[in-house]
Design a protein around this motif. Structure first.
Motif, mmCIF file in Angstrom:
data_model
loop_
_atom_site.group_PDB
_atom_site.id
_atom_site.type_symbol
_atom_site.label_atom_id
_atom_site.label_comp_id
_atom_site.label_asym_id
_atom_site.label_seq_id
_atom_site.Cartn_x
_atom_site.Cartn_y
_atom_site.Cartn_z
ATOM 1 N N GLN A 167 -9.141 0.662 6.505
ATOM 2 C CA GLN A 167 -8.754 0.901 5.120
ATOM 3 C C GLN A 167 -7.841 -0.213 4.614
ATOM 4 N N ILE A 168 -6.873 -0.572 5.427
ATOM 5 C CA ILE A 168 -5.897 -1.589 5.033
ATOM 6 C C ILE A 168 -6.585 -2.893 4.652
ATOM 7 N N LEU A 169 -7.591 -3.265 5.417
ATOM 8 C CA LEU A 169 -8.265 -4.544 5.188
ATOM 9 C C LEU A 169 -9.451 -4.447 4.229
ATOM 10 N N ASP A 170 -9.807 -3.238 3.816
ATOM 11 C CA ASP A 170 -10.946 -3.001 2.923
ATOM 12 C C ASP A 170 -10.569 -3.351 1.481
ATOM 13 N N ALA A 171 -11.280 -4.307 0.904
ATOM 14 C CA ALA A 171 -10.977 -4.782 -0.446
ATOM 15 C C ALA A 171 -11.046 -3.673 -1.493
ATOM 16 N N ALA A 172 -11.814 -2.643 -1.246
ATOM 17 C CA ALA A 172 -11.983 -1.572 -2.229
ATOM 18 C C ALA A 172 -10.966 -0.440 -2.063
ATOM 19 N N PHE A 173 -10.185 -0.460 -1.004
ATOM 20 C CA PHE A 173 -9.268 0.657 -0.728
ATOM 21 C C PHE A 173 -7.940 0.498 -1.434
ATOM 22 N N PHE A 174 -7.622 1.484 -2.254
ATOM 23 C CA PHE A 174 -6.300 1.629 -2.866
ATOM 24 C C PHE A 174 -5.944 3.101 -2.717
ATOM 25 N N PRO A 175 -4.882 3.401 -1.979
ATOM 26 C CA PRO A 175 -4.574 4.801 -1.674
ATOM 27 C C PRO A 175 -4.157 5.593 -2.907
ATOM 28 N N GLU A 176 -4.597 6.827 -2.911
ATOM 29 C CA GLU A 176 -4.223 7.725 -4.003
ATOM 30 C C GLU A 176 -2.807 8.232 -3.783
ATOM 31 N N GLU A 177 -2.231 8.701 -4.874
ATOM 32 C CA GLU A 177 -0.875 9.244 -4.824
ATOM 33 C C GLU A 177 -0.815 10.481 -3.936
ATOM 34 N N ARG A 178 0.274 10.643 -3.229
ATOM 35 C CA ARG A 178 0.487 11.838 -2.399
ATOM 36 C C ARG A 178 1.531 12.698 -3.038
ATOM 37 N N ALA A 203 3.459 5.816 -7.390
ATOM 38 C CA ALA A 203 2.315 5.576 -8.274
ATOM 39 C C ALA A 203 2.734 5.340 -9.726
ATOM 40 N N GLU A 204 3.784 5.988 -10.148
ATOM 41 C CA GLU A 204 4.216 5.857 -11.544
ATOM 42 C C GLU A 204 4.771 4.466 -11.855
ATOM 43 N N ARG A 205 5.021 3.664 -10.835
ATOM 44 C CA ARG A 205 5.569 2.322 -11.040
ATOM 45 C C ARG A 205 4.570 1.224 -10.655
ATOM 46 N N ARG A 206 3.326 1.597 -10.436
ATOM 47 C CA ARG A 206 2.309 0.600 -10.076
ATOM 48 C C ARG A 206 2.253 -0.502 -11.119
ATOM 49 N N THR A 207 2.098 -1.708 -10.616
ATOM 50 C CA THR A 207 2.017 -2.858 -11.517
ATOM 51 C C THR A 207 0.827 -3.722 -11.128
ATOM 52 N N PRO A 208 0.360 -4.518 -12.061
ATOM 53 C CA PRO A 208 -0.704 -5.469 -11.721
ATOM 54 C C PRO A 208 -0.270 -6.440 -10.611
ATOM 55 N N SER A 209 1.023 -6.730 -10.536
ATOM 56 C CA SER A 209 1.479 -7.653 -9.493
ATOM 57 C C SER A 209 1.359 -7.022 -8.111
ATOM 58 N N TRP A 210 1.564 -5.704 -7.998
ATOM 59 C CA TRP A 210 1.363 -5.032 -6.709
ATOM 60 C C TRP A 210 -0.105 -5.147 -6.306
ATOM 61 N N GLN A 211 -0.981 -4.878 -7.271
ATOM 62 C CA GLN A 211 -2.413 -4.967 -6.992
ATOM 63 C C GLN A 211 -2.803 -6.390 -6.589
ATOM 64 N N ALA A 212 -2.251 -7.376 -7.292
ATOM 65 C CA ALA A 212 -2.541 -8.770 -6.975
ATOM 66 C C ALA A 212 -2.048 -9.132 -5.582
ATOM 67 N N THR A 213 -0.891 -8.619 -5.206
ATOM 68 C CA THR A 213 -0.353 -8.889 -3.870
ATOM 69 C C THR A 213 -1.244 -8.269 -2.807
ATOM 70 N N ILE A 214 -1.684 -7.043 -3.025
ATOM 71 C CA ILE A 214 -2.576 -6.371 -2.072
ATOM 72 C C ILE A 214 -3.861 -7.179 -1.900
ATOM 73 N N LEU A 234 0.838 -1.211 0.000
ATOM 74 C CA LEU A 234 0.000 0.000 0.000
ATOM 75 C C LEU A 234 0.868 1.255 0.000
ATOM 76 N N LEU A 235 1.975 1.226 0.733
ATOM 77 C CA LEU A 235 2.904 2.362 0.718
ATOM 78 C C LEU A 235 3.508 2.541 -0.669
ATOM 79 N N LYS A 236 3.954 1.458 -1.262
ATOM 80 C CA LYS A 236 4.512 1.537 -2.607
ATOM 81 C C LYS A 236 3.464 2.061 -3.579
ATOM 82 N N TRP A 237 2.218 1.583 -3.431
ATOM 83 C CA TRP A 237 1.123 2.005 -4.300
ATOM 84 C C TRP A 237 0.923 3.517 -4.219
ATOM 85 N N ARG A 238 0.949 4.050 -2.984
ATOM 86 C CA ARG A 238 0.712 5.478 -2.800
ATOM 87 C C ARG A 238 1.920 6.316 -3.205
ATOM 88 N N TYR A 239 3.111 5.924 -2.798
ATOM 89 C CA TYR A 239 4.274 6.796 -2.939
ATOM 90 C C TYR A 239 5.119 6.539 -4.171
#
Length: 153
Positions: free
Chosen positions: A142-153, A74-85, A67-72
């Motif tokens: 938020q962490i455990l919520d299936a719909a939560f993906f943090p926006e870029e900061r 964002a330009e390197r987000r991958t489907p594998s990160w999403q799958a891991t989350i 989730l930290l990588k996803w937020r901070y």
């Protein structure tokens, strides 16, 4: 397994763990409680509960790091990160469903797990540790919520 094992024939815990487990299971099924290796069996049962907690901690750590990588980053987000989350959330939910008494456990260890997740996120992204907040920026809900993906900061 021989249903008529004598106590002197039982395998010591330290000698062969797998055989010891099989023997202890057979003894329990036969109701021969006087032959049970009480101390070691009690220790093993208690460790099963601790292993559930260890699994939740490990999965929470990986989840928060991603989730930290996803937020901070964002330009390197991958489907594998999403799958891991998604996977970590599903596996934590499965563990909590199997052991409802651990429902509050993720919240109780979040601060501790965040410390390591933050370090790992910095190491994996190459970003300075200072980029990541000192305390977890996400609530456990938020962490455990299936719909939560943090926006870029």
């Amino acid at each position: 397994m021989n249903k008529h094992l004598w106590k002197s024939q039982l395998t010591p815990y330290e000698a062969d763990y797998a055989l010891w487990c099989a023997e202890q299971g057979a003894i329990l099924r036969e109701g021969r409680l006087s032959d049970i290796d009480r101390e070691n069996l009690a220790e093993e049962i208690e460790s099963l509960g601790r292993s559930q907690e260890d699994e939740i901690e490990s999965r929470l750590n990986v989840l928060v790091m991603h989730l930290l990588k996803w937020r901070y980053q964002a330009e390197r987000r991958t489907p594998s990160w999403q799958a891991t989350i998604i996977e970590q959330r599903m596996r934590i939910a499965k563990r909590l469903k199997a052991s409802p008494s651990l429902k509050n456990y993720p919240a109780s260890v979040l601060d501790e797990e965040y410390v390591t997740a933050r370090l790992r996120a910095a190491g994996e992204t190459g970003l300075s540790e200072a980029i990541f907040p000192e305390s977890c920026p996400f609530a456990i809900g938020q962490i455990l919520d299936a719909a939560f993906f943090p926006e870029e900061r």
